[in-house]
Scaffold this motif. Structure first.
Motif, PDB file in Angstrom:
ATOM      1  N   SER A 226      52.356  18.742 -52.440  1.00 25.05           N
ATOM      2  CA  SER A 226      51.435  19.945 -51.625  1.00 25.05           C
ATOM      3  C   SER A 226      52.820  19.238 -49.948  1.00 25.05           C
ATOM      4  N   GLY A 227      52.886  19.817 -49.145  1.00 20.64           N
ATOM      5  CA  GLY A 227      53.809  19.888 -48.176  1.00 20.64           C
ATOM      6  C   GLY A 227      55.062  19.825 -48.672  1.00 20.64           C
ATOM      7  N   GLY A 228      55.256  20.615 -49.389  1.00 19.40           N
ATOM      8  CA  GLY A 228      56.802  21.010 -49.780  1.00 19.40           C
ATOM      9  C   GLY A 228      57.497  19.692 -50.056  1.00 19.40           C
ATOM     10  N   GLY A 229      56.330  18.242 -51.154  1.00 27.01           N
ATOM     11  CA  GLY A 229      57.188  17.426 -51.875  1.00 27.01           C
ATOM     12  C   GLY A 229      57.413  15.541 -50.997  1.00 27.01           C
ATOM     13  N   LYS A 230      56.667  16.125 -49.806  1.00 28.04           N
ATOM     14  CA  LYS A 230      56.748  15.002 -48.265  1.00 28.04           C
ATOM     15  C   LYS A 230      55.517  14.934 -47.667  1.00 28.04           C
ATOM     16  N   LEU A 231      55.505  13.531 -47.074  1.00 28.18           N
ATOM     17  CA  LEU A 231      53.808  12.613 -46.434  1.00 28.18           C
ATOM     18  C   LEU A 231      54.310  12.820 -45.027  1.00 28.18           C
ATOM     19  N   LEU A 232      52.789  13.678 -44.191  1.00 29.00           N
ATOM     20  CA  LEU A 232      52.613  13.702 -43.224  1.00 29.00           C
ATOM     21  C   LEU A 232      52.542  11.965 -42.439  1.00 29.00           C
ATOM     22  N   VAL A 233      53.846  12.132 -41.635  1.00 30.28           N
ATOM     23  CA  VAL A 233      53.272  10.258 -41.564  1.00 30.28           C
ATOM     24  C   VAL A 233      51.964  10.417 -40.936  1.00 30.28           C
ATOM     25  N   PRO A 234      50.598   9.861 -41.914  1.00 30.60           N
ATOM     26  CA  PRO A 234      49.419   9.546 -41.499  1.00 30.60           C
ATOM     27  C   PRO A 234      48.798   9.112 -40.551  1.00 30.60           C
ATOM     28  N   VAL A 235      49.485   7.896 -39.542  1.00 30.45           N
ATOM     29  CA  VAL A 235      49.183   7.551 -38.070  1.00 30.45           C
ATOM     30  C   VAL A 235      49.515   8.916 -37.302  1.00 30.45           C
ATOM     31  N   GLU A 236      48.768   9.160 -35.876  1.00 33.97           N
ATOM     32  CA  GLU A 236      49.069  10.229 -35.456  1.00 33.97           C
ATOM     33  C   GLU A 236      49.728   9.380 -33.957  1.00 33.97           C
TER      34      GLU A 236
ATOM     35  N   GLU B 251      44.205   7.829 -67.107  1.00 32.22           N
ATOM     36  CA  GLU B 251      43.089   7.823 -66.978  1.00 32.22           C
ATOM     37  C   GLU B 251      42.122   7.558 -65.777  1.00 32.22           C
ATOM     38  N   LYS B 252      43.676   7.690 -64.750  1.00 31.99           N
ATOM     39  CA  LYS B 252      43.596   8.017 -63.155  1.00 31.99           C
ATOM     40  C   LYS B 252      42.036   7.321 -63.021  1.00 31.99           C
ATOM     41  N   GLN B 253      42.405   6.243 -62.835  1.00 35.80           N
ATOM     42  CA  GLN B 253      41.645   4.928 -62.447  1.00 35.80           C
ATOM     43  C   GLN B 253      42.112   4.756 -61.017  1.00 35.80           C
ATOM     44  N   TRP B 254      41.215   5.532 -59.549  1.00 36.43           N
ATOM     45  CA  TRP B 254      41.746   4.412 -58.520  1.00 36.43           C
ATOM     46  C   TRP B 254      41.816   3.411 -57.773  1.00 36.43           C
ATOM     47  N   TRP B 255      41.479   2.283 -58.819  1.00 32.79           N
ATOM     48  CA  TRP B 255      42.437   0.968 -58.917  1.00 32.79           C
ATOM     49  C   TRP B 255      43.695   0.681 -59.667  1.00 32.79           C
ATOM     50  N   LYS B 256      43.938   1.723 -60.161  1.00 34.28           N
ATOM     51  CA  LYS B 256      45.172   0.734 -60.889  1.00 34.28           C
ATOM     52  C   LYS B 256      46.214   1.836 -60.902  1.00 34.28           C
ATOM     53  N   GLY B 257      47.649   1.384 -61.196  1.00 30.82           N
ATOM     54  CA  GLY B 257      48.648   2.328 -60.712  1.00 30.82           C
ATOM     55  C   GLY B 257      49.763   1.662 -61.045  1.00 30.82           C
ATOM     56  N   THR B 258      51.267   2.495 -60.178  1.00 34.20           N
ATOM     57  CA  THR B 258      52.621   2.030 -60.185  1.00 34.20           C
ATOM     58  C   THR B 258      52.642   1.872 -59.235  1.00 34.20           C
ATOM     59  N   PRO B 259      52.951   0.696 -57.820  1.00 31.83           N
ATOM     60  CA  PRO B 259      53.218   1.332 -56.810  1.00 31.83           C
ATOM     61  C   PRO B 259      54.687   2.235 -56.949  1.00 31.83           C
ATOM     62  N   VAL B 260      55.204   2.976 -55.122  1.00 32.55           N
ATOM     63  CA  VAL B 260      55.802   3.432 -55.552  1.00 32.55           C
ATOM     64  C   VAL B 260      55.696   3.673 -53.581  1.00 32.55           C
ATOM     65  N   ASN B 261      57.309   3.450 -53.247  1.00 36.16           N
ATOM     66  CA  ASN B 261      57.907   3.398 -51.747  1.00 36.16           C
ATOM     67  C   ASN B 261      57.331   4.759 -52.031  1.00 36.16           C
ATOM     68  N   PRO B 262      56.675   4.501 -50.391  1.00 34.06           N
ATOM     69  CA  PRO B 262      56.641   6.212 -49.620  1.00 34.06           C
ATOM     70  C   PRO B 262      57.330   6.490 -48.537  1.00 34.06           C
ATOM     71  N   TYR B 263      58.220   5.476 -47.854  1.00 32.86           N
ATOM     72  CA  TYR B 263      59.252   5.606 -47.154  1.00 32.86           C
ATOM     73  C   TYR B 263      59.876   6.770 -46.954  1.00 32.86           C
ATOM     74  N   PRO B 264      60.856   6.793 -48.785  1.00 31.11           N
ATOM     75  CA  PRO B 264      61.759   7.729 -48.340  1.00 31.11           C
ATOM     76  C   PRO B 264      61.224   9.148 -47.941  1.00 31.11           C
ATOM     77  N   LEU B 265      59.729   9.157 -48.532  1.00 29.90           N
ATOM     78  CA  LEU B 265      58.549  10.370 -48.639  1.00 29.90           C
ATOM     79  C   LEU B 265      58.357  11.134 -47.125  1.00 29.90           C
ATOM     80  N   LEU B 266      57.981  10.550 -46.482  1.00 29.77           N
ATOM     81  CA  LEU B 266      57.585  10.639 -45.120  1.00 29.77           C
ATOM     82  C   LEU B 266      58.773  11.626 -44.240  1.00 29.77           C
ATOM     83  N   GLU B 267      57.737  12.550 -43.981  1.00 34.02           N
ATOM     84  CA  GLU B 267      58.644  13.928 -42.976  1.00 34.02           C
ATOM     85  C   GLU B 267      59.649  13.401 -41.312  1.00 34.02           C
ATOM     86  N   ARG B 268      60.178  13.690 -42.003  1.00 27.51           N
ATOM     87  CA  ARG B 268      61.388  14.020 -40.546  1.00 27.51           C
ATOM     88  C   ARG B 268      61.414  15.112 -39.786  1.00 27.51           C
TER      89      ARG B 268
END
Length: 232
Positions: free
Chosen positions: A89-99, A215-232
């Motif tokens: 979603s979001g064209g592959g970008k993340l909305l900055v999650p703080v208003e 397994e889609k367990q909410w407490w497990k996974g591989t960290p991904v840097n969200p910084y390059p994905l933030l919408e500018r």
């Protein structure tokens, strides 16, 4: 005829002696239960030669309230993705999650050291306490969780359930927020705070992006840097 009577008499005498001897032998007794000092009877031991099947050990679940969330993957799989993920979603970008905060106002703290044993693997987005925390993308709220390090937290899966968005140190949740509800990009998640191990003098949102396991367990996974994905 006399010798036959003598023989039969000898047989009878011998049988009687044998019966008397056998009757003096101790009878085999069944194993008796052992009674403890508290009056509880323990089961008798199994007969010799019989194998005892031990019960399966109890399954021990992790104490998630003690976990350093977001939980880190096993060292074998702890590899930060070298290519940017394709978000649904979001064209592959993340909305900055703080208003009110722009991407250019945020420092990339993903690779910063936290102690000697680990990296941050998340972004700290500084903002006054009570600032609105917004959904970085579309997706379902899968877990509202309170942990010692993260304080009030939210786990949200993206629509394809390949990634989880993690929001931590919230002051409080948005009214009506509950597990299972679907959020749209920009919907209110909660409010910036300093719960958990955050410094009360520096309220902020701890925001992480996690690639989920199969397994889609909410407490497990591989960290991904969200910084390059933030919408500018």
């Amino acid at each position: 005829m006399r010798w036959l009577l003598t023989f039969l008499f000898g047989v009878l005498v011998g049988a009687g002696a044998l019966f008397a001897w056998l009757s003096q032998l101790p009878a085999a007794q069944a194993p008796q239960p052992v009674v403890t000092a508290t009056g509880h009877a323990l089961p008798p031991p199994p007969p010799q030669g019989e194998q005892v099947r031990l019960a399966d050990p109890p399954k021990i679940e992790p104490d998630l309230t003690e976990a350093d969330l977001p939980l880190r993957p096993d060292p074998v799989t702890a590899t930060v993705l070298s290519t940017l993920p394709r978000l649904a979603s979001g064209g592959g970008k993340l909305l900055v999650p703080v208003e009110g905060v722009k991407a250019g106002d945020i420092s990339d703290t993903f690779d910063q050291q936290r102690g000697s044993a680990r990296k941050h693997e998340a972004l700290d987005i500084m903002a006054p306490q009570g600032t609105h925390v917004l959904a970085a993308g579309d997706g379902k709220v899968v877990k509202l969780f309170k942990s010692k390090p993260g304080g009030l937290t939210v786990y949200q899966f993206d629509p394809e359930e390949k990634y989880a968005y993690y929001y931590a140190h919230l002051d409080r949740y948005a009214e009506g927020l509950k597990e299972g509800m679907t959020l749209k990009r920009g919907d209110l998640v909660g409010y910036v705070g300093s719960t958990g191990n955050a410094d009360a003098k520096a309220p902020h949102l701890h925001f992480a992006l996690i690639e989920l396991t199969p397994e889609k367990q909410w407490w497990k996974g591989t960290p991904v840097n969200p910084y390059p994905l933030l919408e500018r």
